[in-house]
Write an enzyme that holds these catalytic residues in place. Structure first.
Site, PDB file in Angstrom:
ATOM      1  N   ALA A 198       0.874  -1.260   0.147  1.00 53.82           N
ATOM      2  CA  ALA A 198       0.045   0.079  -0.052  1.00 53.82           C
ATOM      3  C   ALA A 198       0.668   1.337   0.082  1.00 53.82           C
ATOM      4  O   ALA A 198       0.431   2.143  -0.801  1.00 53.82           O
ATOM      5  CB  ALA A 198      -1.167   0.094   1.178  1.00 53.82           C
ATOM      6  N   GLU A 200       3.859   2.042  -1.107  1.00 53.48           N
ATOM      7  CA  GLU A 200       4.527   2.229  -2.409  1.00 53.48           C
ATOM      8  C   GLU A 200       3.972   2.962  -3.488  1.00 53.48           C
ATOM      9  O   GLU A 200       3.533   2.567  -4.709  1.00 53.48           O
ATOM     10  CB  GLU A 200       5.216   0.817  -2.760  1.00 53.48           C
ATOM     11  CG  GLU A 200       5.918   0.193  -1.662  1.00 53.48           C
ATOM     12  CD  GLU A 200       6.316  -1.184  -1.844  1.00 53.48           C
ATOM     13  OE1 GLU A 200       6.094  -1.537  -2.979  1.00 53.48           O
ATOM     14  OE2 GLU A 200       6.832  -1.778  -0.843  1.00 53.48           O
ATOM     15  N   ARG A 273       3.481 -12.383   0.005  1.00 49.53           N
ATOM     16  CA  ARG A 273       4.022 -13.533   0.652  1.00 49.53           C
ATOM     17  C   ARG A 273       2.785 -14.698   0.654  1.00 49.53           C
ATOM     18  O   ARG A 273       3.079 -15.538   1.409  1.00 49.53           O
ATOM     19  CB  ARG A 273       4.592 -13.295   2.257  1.00 49.53           C
ATOM     20  CG  ARG A 273       5.649 -12.111   2.295  1.00 49.53           C
ATOM     21  CD  ARG A 273       6.821 -12.758   1.958  1.00 49.53           C
ATOM     22  NE  ARG A 273       8.007 -12.061   2.005  1.00 49.53           N
ATOM     23  CZ  ARG A 273       8.268 -10.759   1.183  1.00 49.53           C
ATOM     24  NH1 ARG A 273       7.691 -10.497   0.315  1.00 49.53           N
ATOM     25  NH2 ARG A 273       9.468  -9.964   1.659  1.00 49.53           N
ATOM     26  N   ALA A 326       8.438  -0.582  -4.348  1.00 45.83           N
ATOM     27  CA  ALA A 326       9.562   0.529  -4.225  1.00 45.83           C
ATOM     28  C   ALA A 326      10.144   0.234  -2.610  1.00 45.83           C
ATOM     29  O   ALA A 326       9.092  -0.170  -1.950  1.00 45.83           O
ATOM     30  CB  ALA A 326       8.603   1.763  -4.425  1.00 45.83           C
ATOM     31  N   TYR A 327      11.207   0.431  -2.444  1.00 46.72           N
ATOM     32  CA  TYR A 327      12.132   1.102  -3.157  1.00 46.72           C
ATOM     33  C   TYR A 327      13.465   0.457  -3.112  1.00 46.72           C
ATOM     34  O   TYR A 327      13.625  -0.104  -2.314  1.00 46.72           O
ATOM     35  CB  TYR A 327      12.217   2.690  -2.657  1.00 46.72           C
ATOM     36  CG  TYR A 327      12.789   2.821  -1.162  1.00 46.72           C
ATOM     37  CD1 TYR A 327      14.103   2.758  -0.841  1.00 46.72           C
ATOM     38  CD2 TYR A 327      11.917   2.704  -0.168  1.00 46.72           C
ATOM     39  CE1 TYR A 327      14.419   2.910   0.462  1.00 46.72           C
ATOM     40  CE2 TYR A 327      12.247   2.773   1.233  1.00 46.72           C
ATOM     41  CZ  TYR A 327      13.508   2.605   1.583  1.00 46.72           C
ATOM     42  OH  TYR A 327      13.960   2.470   2.684  1.00 46.72           O
ATOM     43  N   TYR A 377      16.891 -10.157  -1.268  1.00 47.37           N
ATOM     44  CA  TYR A 377      17.122 -11.323   0.008  1.00 47.37           C
ATOM     45  C   TYR A 377      15.891 -12.390  -0.316  1.00 47.37           C
ATOM     46  O   TYR A 377      15.294 -12.224  -1.258  1.00 47.37           O
ATOM     47  CB  TYR A 377      16.609 -10.569   1.363  1.00 47.37           C
ATOM     48  CG  TYR A 377      15.435  -9.750   1.336  1.00 47.37           C
ATOM     49  CD1 TYR A 377      14.224 -10.099   1.008  1.00 47.37           C
ATOM     50  CD2 TYR A 377      15.281  -8.179   1.461  1.00 47.37           C
ATOM     51  CE1 TYR A 377      12.942  -9.255   0.890  1.00 47.37           C
ATOM     52  CE2 TYR A 377      14.399  -7.480   1.594  1.00 47.37           C
ATOM     53  CZ  TYR A 377      13.023  -7.994   1.133  1.00 47.37           C
ATOM     54  OH  TYR A 377      12.075  -7.066   1.225  1.00 47.37           O
ATOM     55  N   GLU A 399      11.974  -2.615  -8.284  1.00 43.97           N
ATOM     56  CA  GLU A 399      11.889  -1.985  -7.136  1.00 43.97           C
ATOM     57  C   GLU A 399      12.377  -0.467  -7.559  1.00 43.97           C
ATOM     58  O   GLU A 399      13.295  -0.204  -7.972  1.00 43.97           O
ATOM     59  CB  GLU A 399      13.005  -2.426  -6.383  1.00 43.97           C
ATOM     60  CG  GLU A 399      12.704  -3.863  -5.721  1.00 43.97           C
ATOM     61  CD  GLU A 399      11.507  -3.704  -4.467  1.00 43.97           C
ATOM     62  OE1 GLU A 399      11.038  -2.672  -4.050  1.00 43.97           O
ATOM     63  OE2 GLU A 399      10.962  -4.501  -4.225  1.00 43.97           O
TER      64      GLU A 399
END
Length: 438
Positions: A198, A200, A273, A326-327, A377, A399
């Site tokens: 939300a 971003e 996720r 982002a970011y 990651y 991103e």
């Protein structure tokens, strides 16, 4: 006399309302979000040892800070760049701890409230409705975006078709725009979604920019004409509609959906996720209060379920999946959930390399690119991995800007350059689809 008495009583009843509105409109009462971020700071630190990383994890949990980068405390380790939003009431405790532990830090944003109001000014908020045309260089509320979609559906029916793929948890329509020339029954397609997270806001701004550019340049740009002739684009400007709306009216830094959990007071699930690909393994949390909460089960969120169902139904002709976040200034491809090389690595890596070069050619902005697990990651249950695992050969996650100077508060003056350069990357990836990859 009776009439005069009525008039006076109406005036008397109306006066308190006038005074209330006057009070609200005074400078001290005109802050966004009721001034809730006044005195909050954004700081950056990099733990030099595992001992420092462990100590930071411990204090972050105690103080319940809001991590901007990385998205979860579990990702913090030696050498990890950590951007943390400290509420004013926790600021003294954290900064005292850092000084006592001799952990160096840098203040990125001194006062989040001031930065928020400067980056998306109250004046802009007030004036946006008076503009004669839709302004693509400001951030728009969900209502404005959906009204804009309806308008395009009316005015550009030859190239655009609007439809809903379902409802959100709070009952909002999940709208998608199908963009492209109806030249033949079967065409390959590209899926683009924005706003899974939300806060971003630059992400939905890009989806709108992409559509605007496509419509404006379709006749004059041979590349765009080729794209819209040979492909369909399914574009979802706001994936997480409930969360995005909430980030406008209540909490600017809200990340998740807004679903309720019967056993916990915390709301929402991380919509990136919640997909059925190594669901709730590494890089996702099982606790409902965490920002990377994976949900009670895969596709528990109606927004995720609706998109997954649509992609399953159309997977034979959808050849690319592009998701915008982002970011960090990165272009990522699978896998997120493990360190492994995808079977069509050479094709995907080549497309990423060319896209990043095209992006850099506009303003010289550098993006890193590579598999998400090693470039960013490890995270399980992501939409990009799910799309790839379900037969979509080109799956990417962007991103967007920046690398932390503004973070989630990217100013409106940077919407145009960010979207202009990203447009070059997306066109490059799309043109790559139309060629045979060796």
């Amino acid at each position: 006399m009776k009439l005069l008495g009525k008039s006076r009583s109406r005036t008397a009843a109306f006066l308190p309302l006038c005074l209330l509105f006057m009070k609200i409109l005074q400078p001290g009462h005109s802050h966004l979000y009721n001034n809730r971020y006044a005195g909050d700071q954004l700081i950056r630190l990099i733990p030099k040892t595992e001992e420092e990383a462990y100590a930071l994890k411990k204090i972050y949990r105690q103080l319940k800070v809001d991590l901007w980068q990385p998205s979860s405390i579990s990702y913090i380790s030696e050498g990890t760049v950590t951007d943390v939003h400290i509420p004013q009431n926790a600021s003294r405790a954290l900064l005292t701890f850092l000084q006592q532990a001799s952990i160096q830090y840098k203040v990125l944003i001194e006062d989040l409230q001031k930065a928020l109001e400067k980056g998306s000014s109250l004046q802009t908020q007030r004036n946006r409705r008076s503009l004669p045309r839709y302004n693509y260089e400001v951030y728009h509320s969900l209502e404005e975006i959906q009204n804009w979609m309806h308008q395009l559906n009316k005015t550009h029916s030859g190239l655009i078709q609007m439809f809903s793929i379902g409802k959100s948890y709070e009952g909002r329509s999940l709208f998608v725009l199908k963009l492209g020339r109806r030249s033949r029954a079967y065409k390959r397609a590209v899926w683009i979604d924005c706003g899974i997270h939300a806060r971003e806001w630059i992400s939905p701004a890009f989806c709108q920019w992409f559509i605007k550019e496509a419509l404006l340049t379709y006749r004059s740009d041979p590349a765009m004409r080729k794209m819209l002739t040979h492909l369909y684009f399914y574009i979802m400007p706001v994936f997480n509609v409930d969360g995005y709306h909430f980030s406008w009216i209540n909490d600017r830094f809200w990340r998740k959906t807004r679903s309720r959990n019967s056993r916990f007071r915390c709301r929402g699930v991380d919509a990136n996720r919640n997909w059925k690909v190594k669901w709730c393994h590494e890089g996702a949390s099982m606790h409902p209060c965490d920002d990377t909460y994976c949900g009670p089960f895969p596709e528990s969120e109606p927004e995720v379920k609706a998109v997954a169902n649509f992609l399953r139904k159309h997977k034979k002709h959808i050849r690319a999946y592009l998701s915008f976040h982002a970011y960090a200034q990165m272009l990522l491809y699978p896998y997120s959930y493990k360190y492994a090389t995808i079977p069509n690595f050479s094709c995907v890596e080549s497309a990423a390399y060319r896209a990043v070069n095209a992006l850099r050619s506009v303003y010289g902005v550098q993006y890193r690119y590579g598999p998400a697990s090693s470039t960013l990651y490890v995270s399980s249950g992501s939409s990009m991995d799910w799309a790839y695992k379900n037969g979509i050969p080109y799956a990417f996650a962007f991103e967007l800007r920046d690398t932390g100077h503004f973070g989630f508060l990217l100013p409106e003056m940077l919407i145009k350059p960010t979207c202009t350069e990203t447009m070059m990357a997306v066109k490059n990836i799309t043109m790559h689809l139309l060629k045979k990859c060796h």
